[in-house]
Design a protein around this motif. Structure first.
Motif, PDB file in Angstrom:
ATOM      1  N   ILE A  32       0.838  -1.207   0.000  1.00 36.56           N
ATOM      2  CA  ILE A  32       0.000   0.000   0.000  1.00 36.56           C
ATOM      3  C   ILE A  32       0.870   1.254   0.000  1.00 36.56           C
ATOM      4  N   TYR A  33       1.922   1.265   0.828  1.00 34.19           N
ATOM      5  CA  TYR A  33       2.814   2.427   0.848  1.00 34.19           C
ATOM      6  C   TYR A  33       3.480   2.628  -0.509  1.00 34.19           C
ATOM      7  N   THR A  34       3.809   1.539  -1.184  1.00 35.92           N
ATOM      8  CA  THR A  34       4.394   1.636  -2.516  1.00 35.92           C
ATOM      9  C   THR A  34       3.425   2.286  -3.487  1.00 35.92           C
ATOM     10  N   LEU A  35       2.156   1.879  -3.441  1.00 37.05           N
ATOM     11  CA  LEU A  35       1.146   2.481  -4.313  1.00 37.05           C
ATOM     12  C   LEU A  35       0.980   3.970  -4.033  1.00 37.05           C
ATOM     13  N   VAL A  36       0.930   4.332  -2.768  1.00 32.51           N
ATOM     14  CA  VAL A  36       0.753   5.742  -2.389  1.00 32.51           C
ATOM     15  C   VAL A  36       1.935   6.579  -2.870  1.00 32.51           C
ATOM     16  N   GLU A  37       3.144   6.118  -2.630  1.00 35.98           N
ATOM     17  CA  GLU A  37       4.324   6.886  -3.023  1.00 35.98           C
ATOM     18  C   GLU A  37       4.479   6.936  -4.542  1.00 35.98           C
ATOM     19  N   THR A  38       4.074   5.883  -5.247  1.00 33.29           N
ATOM     20  CA  THR A  38       4.105   5.892  -6.709  1.00 33.29           C
ATOM     21  C   THR A  38       3.150   6.953  -7.246  1.00 33.29           C
TER      22      THR A  38
END
Length: 74
Positions: free
Chosen positions: A44-50
């Motif tokens: 989820i953090y990866t999606l948000v930062e992307t």
């Protein structure tokens, strides 16, 4: 890559600054409950930062990604 493309930065400080909030809060994620929970949080953090890195609204981006998944009810 920066030797071949003059637009590439020699420094990775931009990437490091993007993940700083994640690193600072890592003690909070000790309570993810399980390795699978920690993996889900990282996803989820990866999606948000992307989304942020590409100038997109994170919530809309996540909704789009999840709605495009097979079996999604969105």
């Amino acid at each position: 890559q920066y030797l071949e493309d003059g637009h590439c930065s020699i420094s990775n400080s931009l990437a490091e600054n993007c993940i700083r909030p994640f690193v600072i809060g890592r003690k909070n994620w000790l309570f993810a409950g399980s390795p699978k929970g920690a993996s889900a949080s990282a996803g989820i953090y990866t999606l948000v930062e992307t989304a942020k890195a590409n100038g997109l609204a994170p919530m809309k981006y996540i909704k789009y990604i999840l709605s495009d998944m097979p079996g999604s009810a969105f």
